[in-house]
Design an enzyme around this catalytic site. Sequence first.
Site, PDB file in Angstrom:
ATOM      1  CG  ASP A  11      -2.189  -0.873   0.942  1.00  0.00           C
ATOM      2  OD1 ASP A  11      -2.176  -1.627  -0.038  1.00  0.00           O
ATOM      3  OD2 ASP A  11      -3.134  -0.801   1.747  1.00  0.00           O
ATOM      4  CG  ASN A  43      -5.508  -3.917  -0.366  1.00  0.00           C
ATOM      5  OD1 ASN A  43      -4.613  -3.594   0.418  1.00  0.00           O
ATOM      6  ND2 ASN A  43      -6.698  -3.328  -0.352  1.00  0.00           N
ATOM      7  CG  HIS A  44      -4.750   0.344  -1.943  1.00  0.00           C
ATOM      8  ND1 HIS A  44      -5.620   1.324  -2.344  1.00  0.00           N
ATOM      9  CD2 HIS A  44      -5.322  -0.220  -0.856  1.00  0.00           C
ATOM     10  CE1 HIS A  44      -6.661   1.362  -1.529  1.00  0.00           C
ATOM     11  NE2 HIS A  44      -6.490   0.434  -0.612  1.00  0.00           N
ATOM     12  CG  HIS A  93      -0.888  -5.568   2.244  1.00  0.00           C
ATOM     13  ND1 HIS A  93      -0.407  -4.375   2.731  1.00  0.00           N
ATOM     14  CD2 HIS A  93      -2.219  -5.362   2.021  1.00  0.00           C
ATOM     15  CE1 HIS A  93      -1.395  -3.482   2.788  1.00  0.00           C
ATOM     16  NE2 HIS A  93      -2.495  -4.067   2.365  1.00  0.00           N
ATOM     17  CG  HIS A 168      -5.090  -5.341   4.658  1.00  0.00           C
ATOM     18  ND1 HIS A 168      -5.340  -4.552   3.557  1.00  0.00           N
ATOM     19  CD2 HIS A 168      -6.098  -6.263   4.697  1.00  0.00           C
ATOM     20  CE1 HIS A 168      -6.431  -4.977   2.956  1.00  0.00           C
ATOM     21  NE2 HIS A 168      -6.921  -6.007   3.626  1.00  0.00           N
TER      22      HIS A 168
END
Length: 239
Positions: A11, A43-44, A93, A168
């Site tokens: 992220d 996830n980003h 993450h 996260h």
Amino acid sequence: SPHTNYLFLGDYVDRGSHSVETISLLVCLSVRYPARITLIRGNHESRQITQVYGFYSECMRKYGDSSVWKEFTDLFDFLPVAAVIDDAVFCVHGGLSPSLLTLDQLALMDRFHEVPSDGALADLVWSDPDPVREGFNQSNRGAGYTFGSDVVQRFLHLNGMLHVLRAHQLCMEGYQVLFENTLSTVWSAPNYCYRCGNLASVLEIDSSLEFYFNVFGPAPYQDTHTPQKTQSEKNDWFE
């Protein structure tokens, strides 16, 4: 060359108004010191998410087209999704996956592509620990799972490890330790999105695997430099 190894847990974009500068610096450092700087995927670090939460809009605003965004999102496909410290600490993450029980399975995973909506790769970057429920359960994020202490214990036992380290989730105190000190969440963005008022931390792990969370707050000038956002960006940064 630095004498410390630095591991970043994902992220790097969508977390504020300086995503371009942040990811540019981190990539330059990892190229300059490849044995010392490791970046894993969050996830980003994906095309779909960055088009919703700010990085795409930031690139368009700063460069006038999507070419820089495309170069970075192509790069994200090649970031590792996990790391191991001294054969004892599993770093990721998000969290664990019902599809991946061992590190050998992880090593064989096809991961050089966009993060999908489900499957092992999605689980690693989207899942969260659940301090109440055991096992794997559906996540309200819409991707990944929640997982209990039994899942962590089984994973650590099967892989001969001691601890799961992940990011996260926003932690108001900058970090959180769960499951009798077998899982830690470290959160390094103070005053998240310029309005959450949370602390942040950087985790230091020494040669004897002792953990020390270096907790810090926002820079004093931050509130006076909150960026002005367009209407299309009103929902950026928050998931």
